[in-house]
Design a protein around this motif. Sequence first.
Motif, PDB file in Angstrom:
ATOM      1  N   CYS A 220      49.875  43.558  30.174  1.00 34.07           N
ATOM      2  CA  CYS A 220      50.440  45.424  31.645  1.00 34.07           C
ATOM      3  C   CYS A 220      50.634  44.477  32.512  1.00 34.07           C
ATOM      4  O   CYS A 220      50.490  45.813  33.259  1.00 34.07           O
ATOM      5  CB  CYS A 220      49.329  46.016  31.069  1.00 34.07           C
ATOM      6  N   THR A 221      50.606  43.145  33.542  1.00 31.55           N
ATOM      7  CA  THR A 221      51.682  43.476  34.314  1.00 31.55           C
ATOM      8  C   THR A 221      52.708  44.572  34.773  1.00 31.55           C
ATOM      9  O   THR A 221      53.307  44.274  33.360  1.00 31.55           O
ATOM     10  CB  THR A 221      52.148  41.748  34.393  1.00 31.55           C
ATOM     11  N   ASN A 222      52.801  44.268  36.113  1.00 34.18           N
ATOM     12  CA  ASN A 222      54.663  44.859  35.927  1.00 34.18           C
ATOM     13  C   ASN A 222      55.803  43.753  35.771  1.00 34.18           C
ATOM     14  O   ASN A 222      56.742  44.210  35.809  1.00 34.18           O
ATOM     15  CB  ASN A 222      54.186  45.252  37.151  1.00 34.18           C
TER      16      ASN A 222
ATOM     17  N   ARG B 147      56.440  56.166  31.557  1.00 37.18           N
ATOM     18  CA  ARG B 147      57.470  55.125  30.390  1.00 37.18           C
ATOM     19  C   ARG B 147      58.328  53.772  30.897  1.00 37.18           C
ATOM     20  O   ARG B 147      59.241  54.127  31.556  1.00 37.18           O
ATOM     21  CB  ARG B 147      57.701  56.328  29.776  1.00 37.18           C
ATOM     22  N   ARG B 148      57.017  52.858  30.029  1.00 42.58           N
ATOM     23  CA  ARG B 148      57.658  51.496  29.671  1.00 42.58           C
ATOM     24  C   ARG B 148      59.369  50.923  29.403  1.00 42.58           C
ATOM     25  O   ARG B 148      58.833  51.706  27.715  1.00 42.58           O
ATOM     26  CB  ARG B 148      56.944  50.661  30.259  1.00 42.58           C
ATOM     27  N   ALA B 149      60.264  51.215  29.767  1.00 44.23           N
ATOM     28  CA  ALA B 149      61.278  50.500  28.441  1.00 44.23           C
ATOM     29  C   ALA B 149      62.617  49.521  29.278  1.00 44.23           C
ATOM     30  O   ALA B 149      62.719  49.249  30.615  1.00 44.23           O
ATOM     31  CB  ALA B 149      62.008  52.361  28.198  1.00 44.23           C
ATOM     32  N   GLY B 150      63.090  49.091  28.390  1.00 43.58           N
ATOM     33  CA  GLY B 150      63.829  48.684  28.404  1.00 43.58           C
ATOM     34  C   GLY B 150      64.558  47.283  28.767  1.00 43.58           C
ATOM     35  O   GLY B 150      63.169  46.548  28.551  1.00 43.58           O
ATOM     36  N   THR B 151      65.243  46.066  29.354  1.00 45.72           N
ATOM     37  CA  THR B 151      65.005  44.898  29.249  1.00 45.72           C
ATOM     38  C   THR B 151      64.797  44.342  30.502  1.00 45.72           C
ATOM     39  O   THR B 151      64.192  42.874  30.326  1.00 45.72           O
ATOM     40  CB  THR B 151      66.566  44.178  29.527  1.00 45.72           C
ATOM     41  N   SER B 152      63.664  45.080  31.778  1.00 47.74           N
ATOM     42  CA  SER B 152      62.974  44.867  32.495  1.00 47.74           C
ATOM     43  C   SER B 152      61.423  45.150  32.227  1.00 47.74           C
ATOM     44  O   SER B 152      60.878  45.252  33.442  1.00 47.74           O
ATOM     45  CB  SER B 152      63.506  45.494  34.051  1.00 47.74           C
ATOM     46  N   ASP B 153      61.244  46.317  31.347  1.00 49.96           N
ATOM     47  CA  ASP B 153      60.010  47.441  31.224  1.00 49.96           C
ATOM     48  C   ASP B 153      59.532  47.777  32.557  1.00 49.96           C
ATOM     49  O   ASP B 153      58.541  48.099  32.520  1.00 49.96           O
ATOM     50  CB  ASP B 153      58.576  45.663  31.082  1.00 49.96           C
ATOM     51  N   PHE B 154      60.174  48.812  32.975  1.00 51.83           N
ATOM     52  CA  PHE B 154      60.329  49.207  34.814  1.00 51.83           C
ATOM     53  C   PHE B 154      60.093  50.631  33.718  1.00 51.83           C
ATOM     54  O   PHE B 154      60.556  50.960  32.699  1.00 51.83           O
ATOM     55  CB  PHE B 154      60.788  49.150  35.239  1.00 51.83           C
ATOM     56  N   SER B 155      59.066  51.242  34.201  1.00 48.03           N
ATOM     57  CA  SER B 155      59.619  52.790  34.360  1.00 48.03           C
ATOM     58  C   SER B 155      58.928  53.045  36.507  1.00 48.03           C
ATOM     59  O   SER B 155      59.256  52.849  36.885  1.00 48.03           O
ATOM     60  CB  SER B 155      57.798  52.898  34.239  1.00 48.03           C
ATOM     61  N   CYS B 156      59.515  54.508  36.176  1.00 44.70           N
ATOM     62  CA  CYS B 156      59.394  54.769  38.135  1.00 44.70           C
ATOM     63  C   CYS B 156      57.848  54.525  38.126  1.00 44.70           C
ATOM     64  O   CYS B 156      57.907  54.086  39.444  1.00 44.70           O
ATOM     65  CB  CYS B 156      59.569  56.571  37.825  1.00 44.70           C
ATOM     66  N   GLY B 157      56.374  54.505  37.513  1.00 50.83           N
ATOM     67  CA  GLY B 157      55.091  53.736  38.190  1.00 50.83           C
ATOM     68  C   GLY B 157      55.539  52.674  38.770  1.00 50.83           C
ATOM     69  O   GLY B 157      54.223  52.527  39.408  1.00 50.83           O
ATOM     70  N   THR B 158      56.589  51.169  38.594  1.00 46.86           N
ATOM     71  CA  THR B 158      56.392  49.911  38.305  1.00 46.86           C
ATOM     72  C   THR B 158      56.402  49.979  40.242  1.00 46.86           C
ATOM     73  O   THR B 158      55.461  49.178  41.208  1.00 46.86           O
ATOM     74  CB  THR B 158      57.710  49.561  38.323  1.00 46.86           C
ATOM     75  N   CYS B 159      57.416  50.907  40.690  1.00 46.43           N
ATOM     76  CA  CYS B 159      57.675  50.953  41.816  1.00 46.43           C
ATOM     77  C   CYS B 159      56.640  51.282  42.693  1.00 46.43           C
ATOM     78  O   CYS B 159      56.582  51.441  43.970  1.00 46.43           O
ATOM     79  CB  CYS B 159      59.098  51.603  42.439  1.00 46.43           C
ATOM     80  N   HIS B 160      56.048  52.554  42.419  1.00 44.11           N
ATOM     81  CA  HIS B 160      55.856  54.094  43.322  1.00 44.11           C
ATOM     82  C   HIS B 160      54.413  54.637  42.582  1.00 44.11           C
ATOM     83  O   HIS B 160      54.439  55.887  42.289  1.00 44.11           O
ATOM     84  CB  HIS B 160      57.172  55.236  42.720  1.00 44.11           C
ATOM     85  N   ALA B 161      53.740  53.378  42.206  1.00 44.05           N
ATOM     86  CA  ALA B 161      52.109  53.910  42.005  1.00 44.05           C
ATOM     87  C   ALA B 161      51.113  53.437  42.988  1.00 44.05           C
ATOM     88  O   ALA B 161      50.104  52.799  42.487  1.00 44.05           O
ATOM     89  CB  ALA B 161      52.194  54.302  41.011  1.00 44.05           C
TER      90      ALA B 161
END
Lengths: 239, 281
Positions: free
Chosen positions: A198-200, B182-196
């Motif tokens: 669950c890494t970023n 909610r993580r999705a897409g080719t980079s596995d990002f969610s808003c929370g990746t940057c803003h949590a």
Amino acid sequence: MKTKPHTPALLAALLTMAAAGSASADSADGGAPDYTAMSPQALAEYLIFEAGGFDLDAPTQEGGTARDRMVQDEIQQICTELKLSGKPLDRATAARISALADESMKYPEKGIALGDWKKGEQIARSGYGFRIGHRNDDHAAEEPGGNCYACHQLDPNEVAYGTVGPSLAGYGSLRGTSDAMLKHTYDILYNAHLYFPCTNMPRFGYHGTLTEQQISDVMAYLLAPDSPVNQQPPATAER
Amino acid sequence: MVIRHLLLSFALAAICAGPVLSNELRAPEEVLSDLIEKNESSYLTQSEQNIMMMPDNAALWLADEGKALFYEQRGPNNVSLETCDLGKGPGVLEGAYVELPRYFADTGRVMDLESRLVYCLTTIQGFADDDPTVSTRHGSSSDMMKLQTFIAAQSSGYAWNPPMEHPLEKAMRDAGEVLFYRRAGTSDFSCGTCHAATGKRIRASVLPDINRPEEWTKAISWPAYRVGQQNVRSSQHRVRGCYWQMRQPESIAGSDAAIALMSYWTDAARGQPSILPDKKR
């Protein structure tokens, strides 16, 4: 491109919709389900896939449609649920994520080797690629990058580095270039969930957002003794 | 000059009101400096230059133009927007924006400022959906940005307070939370990746943390003049930009998904004063 199964959450949303559809005949446009009768997860899936929240039919660089990008695979799904639960990562979940990552690993036929650190540096600096929607990145015009600097420090003389991920300054000089270290580094670039469930960090190899050659070039930037990543910063008053 | 008049009334309000309450109009630069004084946040303080330029924010001119548009008799029906109900009654603007998104009985929907404005422009003034007044959503020269900036500025200094009484408001906020993480897409990002997390950076830019209302209020204080883009931008423009950077599909303005996300992010700033209009990098 990988095919991804529909998620249980999506199925749940559709089932809830079907159930709610018959009950809420009073809604303005007839077909809309009763949002208040749905779980937050089911409603979110409905808003994404059924309620026009996104331009899902747009083409993507990898050849599918934008819809494919929104369908979660198991790692994305489990890590989302974990984050929403507010709970710390437990051993069973960590083991499941790590096992999924392990299954996903693919290695170069000719073995893992260091490429060209100068090309690796360009890839580390470039955030180009795979953006879709109001402006699609054109991969014919420019090669996609890995955007490593967005989150990591690498060359200790670069000041504009992000801190979402750990500093990787001196990565190679601290670790050396043994076969085990090469494999470890390759694994992290391919699918970092193997060691960090669950890494970023994006799964560059798994998603194919970096090619095999690009991964070996980034590895050279990280590990090669002559790479700027592994040089000492000049001594200044500031440091 | 209307701006001078506006600033003067801010100043008078500040002098007359004594101790600062969370529900009175305050100049955005005053709200920001107060937040900086009370909170340790590298996000709030990251651009000294932008903080200095707040009183000369180009978005203030847009608010002026928006005011003229709001009260002008326009559209096929040749009426003003004075009967537009933004949630606190027809024509009531002060403090209305910080209580959006909210449920509107006349549409049966939870609506944000942009979707409510579209509703008023089309139903009251009679503009067609494809009229540029309605369809052009972005850019400082658009009617939409002028009107949004004017209306939002009538809430500057008010504490964010989106209502959660109606079950739909709660449902949308909760779905928005799922969308945010909610993580999705080719980079596995969610808003929370940057803003949590607080104090983290992407390259040199300090990121706002949704878990810290006192810095998150600045993050959601749109409309804001974006120095790098030389345009005043809306909440929806920010949502679209984030999904673009996350390598996920384009967010559709006025969709329930976009409004749910805004319901969650506004709820996360609850109790903190809005900075309107803001100035960002």
